[in-house]
Design an enzyme around this catalytic site. Structure first.
Site, mmCIF file in Angstrom:
data_model
loop_
_atom_site.group_PDB
_atom_site.id
_atom_site.type_symbol
_atom_site.label_atom_id
_atom_site.label_comp_id
_atom_site.label_asym_id
_atom_site.label_seq_id
_atom_site.Cartn_x
_atom_site.Cartn_y
_atom_site.Cartn_z
ATOM 1 C CB SER A 114 -0.943 -0.008 1.195
ATOM 2 O OG SER A 114 -0.244 -0.120 2.417
ATOM 3 N N GLY A 146 -0.494 4.627 0.216
ATOM 4 C CA GLY A 146 -1.260 5.798 0.608
ATOM 5 C C GLY A 146 -2.040 6.382 -0.547
ATOM 6 N N GLY A 200 -2.068 4.864 -4.166
ATOM 7 C CA GLY A 200 -2.635 3.566 -4.483
ATOM 8 C C GLY A 200 -1.852 2.422 -3.897
ATOM 9 N N GLY A 230 -5.980 1.455 5.202
ATOM 10 C CA GLY A 230 -5.205 0.258 4.898
ATOM 11 C C GLY A 230 -5.971 -1.010 5.220
ATOM 12 C CG ASP A 231 -7.121 -1.791 9.138
ATOM 13 O OD1 ASP A 231 -5.999 -2.290 8.964
ATOM 14 O OD2 ASP A 231 -7.429 -1.152 10.155
#
Length: 320
Positions: free
Chosen positions: A231, A233, A236, A262-263
């Site tokens: 990831s 941020g 993408g 992120g989850d």
């Protein structure tokens, strides 16, 4: 993608938390602040993922360790969203994580408080619970940090056990627990989702470019990880499997809260796995989940139609 399977996915959160999000106009260290708002959400990586999956309509069972002293917020979330509660209760209280949302900087500062202390007996009971839930090819998420009292190789042990049962293990952790799982001589996770910093920490070197990230991801694949998602941020994420490498991103999205994005991305990739999607499906859905979550407070998604519309807007570029 094929029609969604009906068997529930399983999320395991050994160190959950109650997220207390405090919103301020501008965070200035050493100053007195007047909060604009305060929100409390049952959280922890696996709980957040379960919440987003439930919003999408994926059946999910959540398990792990909860303190009896403040389990009510978790129980309310599970009941409201139809999440099956298979958590083991321990004496004491689940930890509280304080998140200070800075509106001026569009950023969040985290202060994570101590939580429960577990022991091998508690871990064994969680392990037995997950074994009863697992069926071949079902995605199982192992997520977050480890509570005091559990060994660093806990995720390595659980991964080997679950892989032997035929599960597709998704691991979202960092630091020593992630390193131990990736150094295991047993089965490795089917998928991991570090961010750039977490991957650099594992690799022991800076990874400033997509080429550097791709090289590290390919190294993990050679060790036995089938899918690596990094990831990035607002930029993408990078998606790598045995055949391809993709960079997926959305146009800029106005964010109400970045907490749990992120989850949400992990929830999206698990939803795609559950639907037997290929790498493009995984990339589109996970980036869309993360983007959709930015418009919501707490571990929540908007309606599935909104998420699908975002998935159609995801731009995919090949890196290899």
């Amino acid at each position: 993608m094929t029609k969604a399977a009906t068997k529930p996915v399983v999320t395991v959160t050994l160190n959950p938390a109650i997220d207390q999000t405090i919103t301020v106009d501008a965070l200035k260290p050493g100053s007195v602040h007047r909060a604009k708002a305060v929100r409390h959400n049952a959280g922890g990586k696996g709980v957040n993922v379960a919440s987003c999956l439930a919003d999408w309509g994926t059946p999910v069972v959540a398990t792990g360790l909860l303190g009896t002293g403040n389990a009510a917020p978790f129980e309310a979330l599970f009941q409201a969203k139809g999440i099956a509660d298979a958590f083991l209760r321990l004496p004491g209280e689940t930890r509280v994580n304080i998140k200070i949302a800075d509106l001026a900087a569009n950023d969040t500062t985290d202060i994570n408080l101590p939580g429960l202390t577990a022991d091998p007996g508690a871990l064994g009971r969680v392990q037995e619970t997950v074994r009863r839930l697992v069926e071949p090819s079902i995605p199982v998420l192992l997520a977050g940090s480890l509570p005091d009292g559990l060994p660093t190789d806990t995720y390595a042990i659980l991964t080997a056990d679950l892989a032997a049962a035929g599960a597709r293990v998704v691991l979202d952790s960092s630091g020593a627990p992630l390193a131990a799982a990736l150094a295991s001589t047993g089965a490795l996770p089917h998928c991991i989702k570090p961010n750039r910093h977490e991957l650099e920490d594992w690799a022991g070197r800076p990874l400033p470019t997509d080429a550097d990230l791709l090289d590290a991801a390919r190294g993990l694949q050679r060790r036995g990880v089938s899918v690596v998602v990094v990831s990035l941020g607002a930029d993408g994420a990078l998606f790598v499997d045995g055949a391809r490498a993709l960079h997926g991103r959305l146009p800029p999205v106005q964010a109400l809260s970045t907490v749990g994005a992120g989850d949400a991305m992990v929830a999206g990739l698990i939803a795609a796995f559950q639907q037997d999607g290929g790498l493009e499906d995984v990339a589109r859905l996970s980036v869309a989940f993360a983007g959709a979550k930015l418009g919501c407070f707490g571990p929540n998604l908007p309606d599935p139609a909104t998420v699908r519309a975002l998935a159609a807007q995801v731009t995919l570029s090949r890196l290899d």
